[in-house]
Design a protein around this motif. Structure first.
Motif, PDB file in Angstrom:
ATOM      1  N   PRO A1141       0.844  -1.215   0.000  1.00 21.71           N
ATOM      2  CA  PRO A1141       0.000   0.000   0.000  1.00 21.71           C
ATOM      3  C   PRO A1141       0.873   1.257   0.000  1.00 21.71           C
ATOM      4  O   PRO A1141       2.076   1.222   0.277  1.00 21.71           O
ATOM      5  CB  PRO A1141      -0.797  -0.150   1.288  1.00 21.71           C
ATOM      6  N   SER A1142       0.220   2.370  -0.289  1.00 25.42           N
ATOM      7  CA  SER A1142       0.893   3.672  -0.160  1.00 25.42           C
ATOM      8  C   SER A1142       0.860   4.096   1.300  1.00 25.42           C
ATOM      9  O   SER A1142       0.111   3.545   2.104  1.00 25.42           O
ATOM     10  CB  SER A1142       0.198   4.706  -1.048  1.00 25.42           C
ATOM     11  N   PRO A1143       1.682   5.093   1.713  1.00 21.08           N
ATOM     12  CA  PRO A1143       1.686   5.482   3.136  1.00 21.08           C
ATOM     13  C   PRO A1143       0.389   6.192   3.518  1.00 21.08           C
ATOM     14  O   PRO A1143      -0.350   6.692   2.663  1.00 21.08           O
ATOM     15  CB  PRO A1143       2.893   6.414   3.230  1.00 21.08           C
ATOM     16  N   PRO A1144       0.078   6.230   4.849  1.00 20.22           N
ATOM     17  CA  PRO A1144      -1.121   6.973   5.297  1.00 20.22           C
ATOM     18  C   PRO A1144      -1.011   8.459   4.921  1.00 20.22           C
ATOM     19  O   PRO A1144       0.067   8.985   4.628  1.00 20.22           O
ATOM     20  CB  PRO A1144      -1.122   6.746   6.800  1.00 20.22           C
ATOM     21  N   GLN A1145      -2.141   9.185   5.020  1.00 19.70           N
ATOM     22  CA  GLN A1145      -2.208  10.599   4.641  1.00 19.70           C
ATOM     23  C   GLN A1145      -2.502  11.462   5.875  1.00 19.70           C
ATOM     24  O   GLN A1145      -3.155  11.023   6.816  1.00 19.70           O
ATOM     25  CB  GLN A1145      -3.298  10.828   3.588  1.00 19.70           C
ATOM     26  N   ASP A1146      -1.982  12.706   5.805  1.00 20.13           N
ATOM     27  CA  ASP A1146      -2.310  13.756   6.785  1.00 20.13           C
ATOM     28  C   ASP A1146      -2.085  13.296   8.219  1.00 20.13           C
ATOM     29  O   ASP A1146      -3.007  13.323   9.055  1.00 20.13           O
ATOM     30  CB  ASP A1146      -3.758  14.223   6.604  1.00 20.13           C
ATOM     31  N   LEU A1147      -0.906  12.823   8.539  1.00 25.07           N
ATOM     32  CA  LEU A1147      -0.582  12.482   9.930  1.00 25.07           C
ATOM     33  C   LEU A1147      -0.382  13.771  10.723  1.00 25.07           C
ATOM     34  O   LEU A1147       0.392  14.647  10.319  1.00 25.07           O
ATOM     35  CB  LEU A1147       0.691  11.625   9.974  1.00 25.07           C
ATOM     36  N   ARG A1148      -1.088  13.892  11.869  1.00 25.13           N
ATOM     37  CA  ARG A1148      -0.966  15.094  12.697  1.00 25.13           C
ATOM     38  C   ARG A1148      -1.159  14.714  14.159  1.00 25.13           C
ATOM     39  O   ARG A1148      -1.762  13.689  14.480  1.00 25.13           O
ATOM     40  CB  ARG A1148      -1.986  16.145  12.292  1.00 25.13           C
ATOM     41  N   LEU A1172      -6.351  -3.808   3.930  1.00 27.49           N
ATOM     42  CA  LEU A1172      -5.296  -3.387   4.843  1.00 27.49           C
ATOM     43  C   LEU A1172      -5.336  -4.234   6.103  1.00 27.49           C
ATOM     44  O   LEU A1172      -6.411  -4.487   6.664  1.00 27.49           O
ATOM     45  CB  LEU A1172      -5.449  -1.908   5.202  1.00 27.49           C
ATOM     46  N   TRP A1173      -4.163  -4.652   6.543  1.00 28.57           N
ATOM     47  CA  TRP A1173      -4.073  -5.429   7.774  1.00 28.57           C
ATOM     48  C   TRP A1173      -3.902  -4.536   8.997  1.00 28.57           C
ATOM     49  O   TRP A1173      -4.072  -4.992  10.115  1.00 28.57           O
ATOM     50  CB  TRP A1173      -2.892  -6.397   7.697  1.00 28.57           C
ATOM     51  N   GLY A1174      -3.535  -3.274   8.807  1.00 26.52           N
ATOM     52  CA  GLY A1174      -3.373  -2.370   9.932  1.00 26.52           C
ATOM     53  C   GLY A1174      -2.243  -1.395   9.684  1.00 26.52           C
ATOM     54  O   GLY A1174      -1.760  -1.214   8.561  1.00 26.52           O
ATOM     55  N   TYR A1175      -1.815  -0.753  10.801  1.00 28.86           N
ATOM     56  CA  TYR A1175      -0.791   0.273  10.734  1.00 28.86           C
ATOM     57  C   TYR A1175       0.278  -0.030  11.782  1.00 28.86           C
ATOM     58  O   TYR A1175       0.007  -0.666  12.805  1.00 28.86           O
ATOM     59  CB  TYR A1175      -1.368   1.660  10.982  1.00 28.86           C
ATOM     60  N   THR A1176       1.480   0.463  11.487  1.00 25.85           N
ATOM     61  CA  THR A1176       2.595   0.366  12.427  1.00 25.85           C
ATOM     62  C   THR A1176       2.993   1.790  12.828  1.00 25.85           C
ATOM     63  O   THR A1176       3.321   2.608  11.951  1.00 25.85           O
ATOM     64  CB  THR A1176       3.790  -0.355  11.796  1.00 25.85           C
ATOM     65  N   HIS A1193       0.142  -3.698  13.706  1.00 19.56           N
ATOM     66  CA  HIS A1193      -1.165  -4.213  13.253  1.00 19.56           C
ATOM     67  C   HIS A1193      -2.308  -3.457  13.927  1.00 19.56           C
ATOM     68  O   HIS A1193      -3.310  -4.044  14.351  1.00 19.56           O
ATOM     69  CB  HIS A1193      -1.279  -5.720  13.538  1.00 19.56           C
ATOM     70  N   TYR A1194      -2.139  -2.177  14.001  1.00 17.19           N
ATOM     71  CA  TYR A1194      -3.154  -1.320  14.630  1.00 17.19           C
ATOM     72  C   TYR A1194      -4.198  -0.974  13.582  1.00 17.19           C
ATOM     73  O   TYR A1194      -3.866  -0.496  12.492  1.00 17.19           O
ATOM     74  CB  TYR A1194      -2.486  -0.055  15.186  1.00 17.19           C
ATOM     75  N   ARG A1195      -5.484  -1.217  13.881  1.00 14.20           N
ATOM     76  CA  ARG A1195      -6.530  -1.144  12.874  1.00 14.20           C
ATOM     77  C   ARG A1195      -7.137   0.253  12.736  1.00 14.20           C
ATOM     78  O   ARG A1195      -7.645   0.595  11.680  1.00 14.20           O
ATOM     79  CB  ARG A1195      -7.643  -2.136  13.205  1.00 14.20           C
ATOM     80  N   ARG A1196      -7.098   1.075  13.786  1.00 15.97           N
ATOM     81  CA  ARG A1196      -7.767   2.379  13.735  1.00 15.97           C
ATOM     82  C   ARG A1196      -6.843   3.432  13.118  1.00 15.97           C
ATOM     83  O   ARG A1196      -5.656   3.216  12.941  1.00 15.97           O
ATOM     84  CB  ARG A1196      -8.176   2.808  15.145  1.00 15.97           C
ATOM     85  N   THR A1197      -7.454   4.617  12.837  1.00 15.49           N
ATOM     86  CA  THR A1197      -6.686   5.721  12.241  1.00 15.49           C
ATOM     87  C   THR A1197      -6.361   6.788  13.271  1.00 15.49           C
ATOM     88  O   THR A1197      -6.048   7.937  12.898  1.00 15.49           O
ATOM     89  CB  THR A1197      -7.483   6.337  11.078  1.00 15.49           C
ATOM     90  N   PHE A1215       3.320   3.579   9.238  1.00 10.98           N
ATOM     91  CA  PHE A1215       3.349   2.762   8.024  1.00 10.98           C
ATOM     92  C   PHE A1215       1.997   2.074   7.864  1.00 10.98           C
ATOM     93  O   PHE A1215       1.377   1.655   8.858  1.00 10.98           O
ATOM     94  CB  PHE A1215       4.426   1.669   8.095  1.00 10.98           C
ATOM     95  N   SER A1216       1.528   1.938   6.638  1.00 11.14           N
ATOM     96  CA  SER A1216       0.357   1.107   6.348  1.00 11.14           C
ATOM     97  C   SER A1216       0.844  -0.278   5.920  1.00 11.14           C
ATOM     98  O   SER A1216       1.915  -0.421   5.335  1.00 11.14           O
ATOM     99  CB  SER A1216      -0.508   1.739   5.257  1.00 11.14           C
ATOM    100  N   GLN A1217       0.015  -1.312   6.173  1.00 11.60           N
ATOM    101  CA  GLN A1217       0.463  -2.698   5.980  1.00 11.60           C
ATOM    102  C   GLN A1217      -0.689  -3.526   5.433  1.00 11.60           C
ATOM    103  O   GLN A1217      -1.847  -3.378   5.867  1.00 11.60           O
ATOM    104  CB  GLN A1217       0.944  -3.294   7.310  1.00 11.60           C
ATOM    105  N   ASN A1218      -0.397  -4.374   4.449  1.00  5.48           N
ATOM    106  CA  ASN A1218      -1.357  -5.359   3.949  1.00  5.48           C
ATOM    107  C   ASN A1218      -0.664  -6.713   3.824  1.00  5.48           C
ATOM    108  O   ASN A1218       0.431  -6.909   4.349  1.00  5.48           O
ATOM    109  CB  ASN A1218      -1.977  -4.890   2.627  1.00  5.48           C
ATOM    110  N   MET A1219      -1.268  -7.650   3.055  1.00  2.18           N
ATOM    111  CA  MET A1219      -0.724  -9.008   2.984  1.00  2.18           C
ATOM    112  C   MET A1219       0.632  -9.061   2.287  1.00  2.18           C
ATOM    113  O   MET A1219       1.420  -9.976   2.512  1.00  2.18           O
ATOM    114  CB  MET A1219      -1.691  -9.938   2.249  1.00  2.18           C
ATOM    115  N   VAL A1220       0.941  -8.038   1.449  1.00  2.40           N
ATOM    116  CA  VAL A1220       2.221  -8.012   0.761  1.00  2.40           C
ATOM    117  C   VAL A1220       3.319  -7.532   1.684  1.00  2.40           C
ATOM    118  O   VAL A1220       4.438  -8.025   1.677  1.00  2.40           O
ATOM    119  CB  VAL A1220       2.132  -7.142  -0.507  1.00  2.40           C
TER     120      VAL A1220
END
Length: 1365
Positions: A1141-1148, A1172-1176, A1193-1197, A1215-1220
């Motif tokens: 996946p591409s990275p998350p957007q608008d981190l603040r 998406l499997w979650g975020y790191t 593997h954090y699921r919320r935003t 970081f965003s994470q999926n099966m790849v």
């Protein structure tokens, strides 16, 4: 000696029977023999019984009696009676005499029971156990089956081995009986311990295997005898019996008890629940039900209801499992009873899984391994490390100390220690060089400060010299010699070296240091016994002695002799004799018969040797017959013949009457040659002479011709003349056998005495001389056709010599040879005239050796041998040929025919497939047998393979047929070269090859066949012997395409979404069916496939969609369709190409307080075409910029990052994470977040203390129960209250706290009352009362105990209890 094939008759007409008598009574056994005067021996345990105060022996005619007086338990066992070669076994069983009162015996057997008067346990015979005898020995399943007992309808056993028990140090025997009436040879029996341990390799001091055969009952008895039983012998055993086509096995258990006291033995035996399996019932492998404790018997007997000893009560804090783990197995039963453990099976399983803590050894730093293995003849080293290097060490073998005698073993150590004779250690500390010598029988030390004590005069052999010294002056010696056991001491290490290990070294070894010891077991592996010299084929006549000899690689090895695959046992020793001489083994047949023909084999653990025995009927062969003789007066006549058997005698006849030898007539017999010699022949000796061999219908005849010399009166001045019977000019032909003496005695006359000239005509060329015509002149030999060279013979000594007297000339040739053949001319001359005679001499001999024979048409056990006639027939026509063969590696030739072969070829049979043979041939004429021909080229009899199996037609098209088959069942020693395939039109006879050469595969596609033809196919298997029998299709095959509806066979994994990563290859294979070949079409989203990246490959049976490197654009729905005319089939596939996946957007950062920071972001713009499997979430200190993961593997935003350090600044990234995998980049905060120091003091709020006190109350009350007597029961309820209430249980108003049969449990407010094995008297009202400072509560229930069916006979036990209402 009984005749072969006849069953030996038993010497007994009445056999003894097994009896059972009470102790103190006499036992009488009677037996009757077939005839009087037969010597009878009585035995017990293999030892003869003599007349004594204990045993009485009586004999009256054919009746014999054995009386055992005052029978006791020691007399119980197996007995036997022997008469001649017959042996019958029987058993004596002793039962205890009935007593008025049961009294505890000082040392009762385990089968006895202790209880109240009138109550006894079932005897051991009913319970299926065998009780050990007072001496500590026991017997399992020793009773003979009754004569009328039927055989086991399931297996081979007549009686199976039963479970047994024995005390440590005692003996026990397990017996198995197998019916042998229907068996052609003895069964093979193997004994195992556990699953794999074969007890035949453990035979020794503690274990013996015996077997016997009762010819009367036709029953085989196999026994496993264990002596000096140890606790390690406990376990499951198995007995396996197998015959040629049957197999059976039986399992049994052995229990070895520790030696316990009298009281303990009686107590435990009364609690033991014995197995009721019975003698004929099969027992499972586990045997978990055997030998468990029965506490119900304790509870039922009032005599055991005694107050419990307060010392045996276990404190509540004691761990029962810890006590059991530390206790020996013999104490398990007592501890289980003391602490109330009822599930003994579960207890033993749990203990088995627990590891017992090893006590640290104080004497050993490193102990022996549990077991060692060594090959026979090699050496093994057993090494231990001691805590004290100066400690004394003893090595034990099977409990006996290993003593040193005759030699000593020395090694490096703290000082010099050696043992010589009695073990008396000696320590020397010297300061100079010392030498140890050995002379005679004593060792001696010598050196400058050590005077020699050797008084013997023999030169000592130096064993050890130049010893090494420690700084303290202590002497250390190296090891320089060998012995069976070598003891070494190197520092703290002690080593026992056993060299040249044999089976006698297979034992248990112990190393003892003080009062501590460590044990191991040594297993000696016996190498396979190889055959170093194989058996030789034998060809004998009927009645001759046969001896097969084979040599193996080891002396004393166990071997088996077999005939045609059947083992030759000792029961056939009257026919066969077995001899063992070191590594040589012999099988001897004294008098061979036609039934002894066959293949004999010697089998060892490493292979077998095979040889063939051919027995021919006794037939005499004449190697050289007697020939006619023509002799003159006073000459010697010798008739000689040679036959094949040197032991044959014969009679010489003259005109049909037996010839009596005298001083002139002599008869001799040397080996195979028989001679008749007649000296000074007279006219009366002219007759027909014959030699008749004794015992054979054979007659050898010849005629003796007397050559009469005519003497005429010759006046003076008479011309010379040669006087012969045929004095004409035609030369006579004189035949002589090569090697015999040729004597030509020619009478002559003439006055004056003529001169005699002997000449031999030598032929110039290869033509043999021909006789001149009757009317030819004297010089016919000088014709143009024959050219002679005259050789003058005038020697008077040597092999060819001429002797001339006044009235005769004698020409002698000693040992005639082929070169002596020719025309001899005798010329006599004097002044008056001349006379000449030509004598033709023909030397006949055995033929020359034929050329090497040629072998062809080699089959499975036969071949065709062809040869050419010999170049020279010896002057006599060849009568026939003799053929011999041998194995290539052998030196013994075997004759294949006794009757002469007239043809120049012969079919040899009875050969062994896979063995290399050679052939040779002899030519035979009337003179004898030629030398053997050179051996033929080696060849191996190999039969063609059998026909292939399961020939089937796999597929048919308009021009092709696909066939498949399986390999033949019998390939043979020649292996398999391949297969040939042929076809033939229906009704035709000409087979056409479907392919050139052979194919190694078991399938073939036959191409270019005519459409519509009906063909038969056949397949042959080929090897070096040629083609085998063919297998043909049962029905003709029509070469025509069969219409088959198209059908896609979509694999299961393609029926769901197919996920592939970017740049991975895609290979989708889809099989399909259909005839003719269907058309395949692929589409994507309804459109035809476009582009070079996606390719489709089709075959007659499948289609493949291939993408070398997948891209996201390749994702979508694919459809494949197969079509034949207007029939089609479709399948849909979903391909999903995924990427990171591409990275998350608008981190603040949304908020920061205390030590926490709140983050928020938006999902990535591209999820990688998958979920998406979650975020790191990671954080980094501004000072170090080292990233640490906070959340995975954090699921919320949005999240909160806690536990930050005051005064530091932090960056955050996600970081965003999926099966790849994770995204290549991360969303990062632009500015650091600073964690400030707090400026105020936190004051905690005041809270009012709450009172949680509560009176007891039952949240789940008791419920009424109805149970069956004898099964453990639980009463449960639940209570709450604060503080924790005190719990009391009551039955009918009585407190149950002191009753040992009730156990109370309380866990998390759940209350349980356990009633162990209740009886009907335990029924009633049960009350549970809970009390604390706040109050009291109780609940009650009614328990009804119903009697079980097995207790239905007790009328005094009511099914409900009397409870006051």
């Amino acid at each position: 000696m009984p005749e072969p094939g006849k069953k030996p008759v038993s010497a007994f007409s009445k056999k003894p029977r097994s009896v059972e008598v009470a102790a103190g009574s006499p036992a009488v056994f009677e037996v009757e023999t077939e005839r009087a005067g037969v010597k009878v021996r009585w035995q017990r345990g293999g030892s003869d019984i003599g007349a004594s105060s204990k045993y009485g022996l009586a004999t009256e005619g054919t009746r014999h009696t054995l009386t055992v007086r005052e029978v006791g338990p020691a007399d119980q066992g197996s007995y036997a009676v022997i008469a001649g070669s017959s042996k019958v076994k029987f058993d004596l069983k002793v039962t205890e005499a009935e007593k008025a009162e049961p009294v505890l015996a000082p040392a009762p057997a385990p089968a006895e029971a202790t209880g109240t008067p009138g109550e006894t346990l079932a005897p051991a015979a009913e319970l299926g156990e065998s009780a050990p005898s007072p001496e500590g020995s026991s017997s399992a399943a020793r009773n003979d089956p009754t004569p009328g007992a039927p055989d086991d309808p399931i297996g081979l056993f007549v009686m199976r081995p039963q479970d047994g028990e024995v005390t440590v140090g005692g003996s026990i025997t397990f017996s198995a009986r197998v019916a042998g009436a229907s068996l052609l040879k003895p069964p093979v029996v193997k004994w195992f311990k556990g699953k794999w341990v074969d007890l035949s390799s453990k035979v020794g001091q503690h274990l013996q295997l015996h077997d016997s055969y009762d010819r009367a009952s036709k029953v085989y008895l196999f026994e496993l005898h264990i002596t000096d039983a140890q606790p390690a012998f406990t376990g499951g055993y198995r007995c396996e019996v197998s015959t040629k086509d049957k197999f059976d096995c039986s399992n049994f258990n052995l229990t070895v008890h520790e030696a316990v006291g009298t009281g303990d033995l009686d107590l435990l035996s009364s609690f033991r629940r014995t197995s009721l399996a019975g003698g004929g019932r099969r027992i499972s492998d586990s045997h978990e039900d055997a030998g468990i404790l029965d506490f119900s018997s304790l509870l039922k007997k009032s005599s055991f209801r005694t107050p419990r000893d307060s010392k045996l009560e276990a404190p509540a804090e004691e761990d029962v499992w810890e006590i059991l783990r530390q206790a020996p197995p013999s104490e398990y039963e007592r501890i289980a009873f003391q602490y109330g453990v009822t599930d003994l099976r579960g207890m033993l399983k749990r203990l088995k899984g627990m590891r017992r803590d090893e006590k640290k050894s104080t004497a050993f730093q490193k102990k022996l391994e549990p077991a060692y293995q060594v090959s026979k003849g090699h050496k093994i080293r057993l090494t231990v490390e001691l805590a004290d290097p100066d400690a004394e060490v003893k090595w034990l073998k099977n409990g006996q100390e290993i003593q040193m005698s005759g030699r000593c073993g020395l090694g490096w150590g703290g000082g010099l220690r050696w043992r010589w004779g009695p073990p008396q250690p000696c320590l020397l500390s010297l300061s100079t060089c010392v030498s140890l010598t050995h002379c005679g029988s004593q060792p001696h030390l010598s050196g400058p400060n050590f005077p020699s004590s050797c008084s013997c005069r023999s030169s000592p052999s130096l064993l050890l010299s130049r010893a090494h010294f420690l700084p303290s002056g202590t002497l250390q010696w190296p090891l320089l010699f060998h012995s069976k056991y070598i003891f070494e001491s190197i520092g703290a290490k002690r080593t026992l070296t056993i060299s040249q290990c044999s089976l006698a070294d297979d034992a248990a070894y112990q190393c003892v240091v003080g009062g501590e010891k460590c044990s191991t077991e040594l297993f000696v592996k016996e190498p396979p016994v190889l055959i170093t010299r194989p058996l030789e084929d034998q060809l004998v006549m009927v009645g001759q002695r046969v001896e097969f000899e084979c040599e193996v690689s080891e002396e004393g090895a166990q071997v088996k002799w077999l005939k045609d695959g059947v083992e030759l046992t000792r029961e056939e020793t009257f026919k066969y004799r077995f001899k063992k001489d070191g590594r040589r083994h012999r099988l001897i047949i004294n008098e061979a018969t036609l039934e002894d023909m066959g293949h004999y084999a010697l089998r060892t653990s490493g292979g077998q040797a095979l040889a063939e025995l051919i027995v021919q009927e006794k037939k005499l062969e004449v190697y050289q017959s007697i020939a006619d003789l023509t002799v003159g007066a006073k000459d010697q006549a010798v008739f000689k013949c040679e036959v094949s058997d040197e032991n044959v005698r014969g009679v010489w006849l003259k005109n049909g009457k037996e010839l009596v030898p005298d001083s002139r007539i002599k008869v001799s017999h040397i080996g195979r040659v028989h001679k008749l010699t007649i000296d000074d022949v007279t006219p009366a000796d002219e007759a027909d002479y014959s030699f008749v061999p004794e015992g054979f219908a054979c007659n050898l005849s010849a005629k003796l011709h007397f050559m009469e010399v005519k003497i005429d009166f010759v006046p003076r001045q008479e011309p010379p003349k040669i006087h012969l019977d045929c004095p004409g000019r035609i030369p006579d032909t004189i035949v002589v056998v090569a090697g015999n003496k040729l004597r030509l005695d020619v009478p002559i006359s003439g006055d004056p005495a003529p001169t005699v000239i002997w000449q031999k005509a030598i032929t110039q060329g290869n033509k043999s001389p021909a006789r001149p015509a009757p009317d030819a002149p004297e010089d016919a030999g000088d014709s143009d056709e024959w050219v002679f060279d005259k050789k003058l013979l005038c020697e008077t000594e040597g092999r060819v010599r001429v002797e001339t007297t006044k009235d005769r000339s004698i020409f002698t040739v000693e040992g005639a040879e082929k070169e002596d053949e020719g025309v001899y001319t005798v010329t006599v001359k004097n002044p008056v005239g001349e006379d000449r005679v030509n004598l033709t001499v023909k030397v006949i001999d055995v033929p020359d050796a034929p050329a090497a024979p040629k072998v062809s048409n080699v089959g499975e056990d036969s071949c065709t041998v062809q040869w050419e006639p010999p170049a020279y027939d010896g002057g006599q026509p060849v009568l026939g040929y003799i053929l011999e063969r041998k194995k290539k590696k052998s030196y013994r030739w075997m004759r294949l025919n006794f009757d002469l072969i007239q043809e120049l070829s012969h079919e040899a049979r009875r050969m062994i497939e896979g063995v290399v043979y050679e052939m040779r041939v002899y030519a035979v004429n009337a003179i004898g047998m030629s030398r053997p021909s050179p051996a033929s080229q080696p060849f191996m009899p190999i039969g063609p393979p059998s026909e292939p199996t399961h020939l089937a037609v796999e597929d048919v098209s308009d021009t092709t047929v696909s066939l498949k088959w399986r390999p033949p069942e019998r390939v043979g020693a020649g292996g398999l070269d391949g297969y040939s395939v042929e076809y033939c039109p229906e009704g035709g006879s000409e087979w056409v090859a479907a392919l050139r050469g052979l194919t190694e595969h078991t399938s073939i596609l036959v191409k270019d066949l005519p459409t519509g033809a009906r063909l038969l196919f056949r397949v042959r298997a080929h090897n070096m012997a040629g083609p085998g029998a063919p297998v043909t299709t049962t029905e003709p095959v029509t070469v025509q395409e069969i219409l088959q509806r198209p059908r896609l066979q979509l694999p299961r994994h393609l029926r769901q979404t197919i996920q592939k990563k970017v740049r991975e290859p895609v290979n989708l294979l889809i099989p399909f069916q259909g005839k003719p070949r269907p058309q395949v079409t692929w589409t994507k989203e309804g459109q035809p496939l476009a582009g070079e990246e996606v390719s489709v490959r089709n075959s007659p049976t499948d289609t493949i969609l291939f993408i070398r490197a997948a891209r996201r654009a390749h994702s979508g729905t694919y459809q494949v369709m197969v079509r034949i005319e207007n029939m089609e089939d479709k399948a849909t596939l979903v391909l999903q190409v995924v990427d990171k996946p591409s990275p998350p957007q608008d981190l603040r950062v949304t908020e920061a307080w205390g030590l926490n920071v709140a983050l928020e972001w938006k999902p990535p713009q591209d999820d990688g075409n998958t979920e998406l499997w979650g975020y790191t979430v990671q954080k980094a200190d501004k000072k170090t910029m080292e990233w640490f993961t906070v959340l995975e593997h954090y699921r919320r935003t949005h999240c909160v990052v806690p536990e930050l350090i005051i005064g530091n600044g932090y960056y955050f990234r996600v970081f965003s994470q999926n099966m790849v995998g994770s995204s290549d980049t991360a969303a990062t905060t632009k500015e650091p977040v600073f964690i400030p120091r707090p400026g105020i003091t936190y004051e905690p709020p005041d809270y009012k203390a709450l009172d949680f006190s509560e009176a007891p109350s039952f949240t789940q009350p008791l419920v009424n129960r109805s149970v069956i007597a004898g099964y453990t029961t639980m009463l449960c309820c639940a209570v709450r209250g604060s503080p924790k209430p005190k719990i009391s249980w009551f039955k009918n108003g009585l407190d149950l706290g002191e009753d040992a049969r009730f156990r109370m449990f309380s866990k998390q407010g759940v209350l349980t009352l356990e009633i162990r094995k209740p009886c009907p008297f335990d029924g009633g009202i049960y009350v549970c009362r809970a009390t604390n400072l706040q109050g009291e509560a109780q609940c009650e229930c009614r328990l009804e105990v119903r009697a079980s069916r097995r207790l239905g006979g007790h009328n005094d036990m009511a099914s409900s209890s009397a409870v006051p209402q």
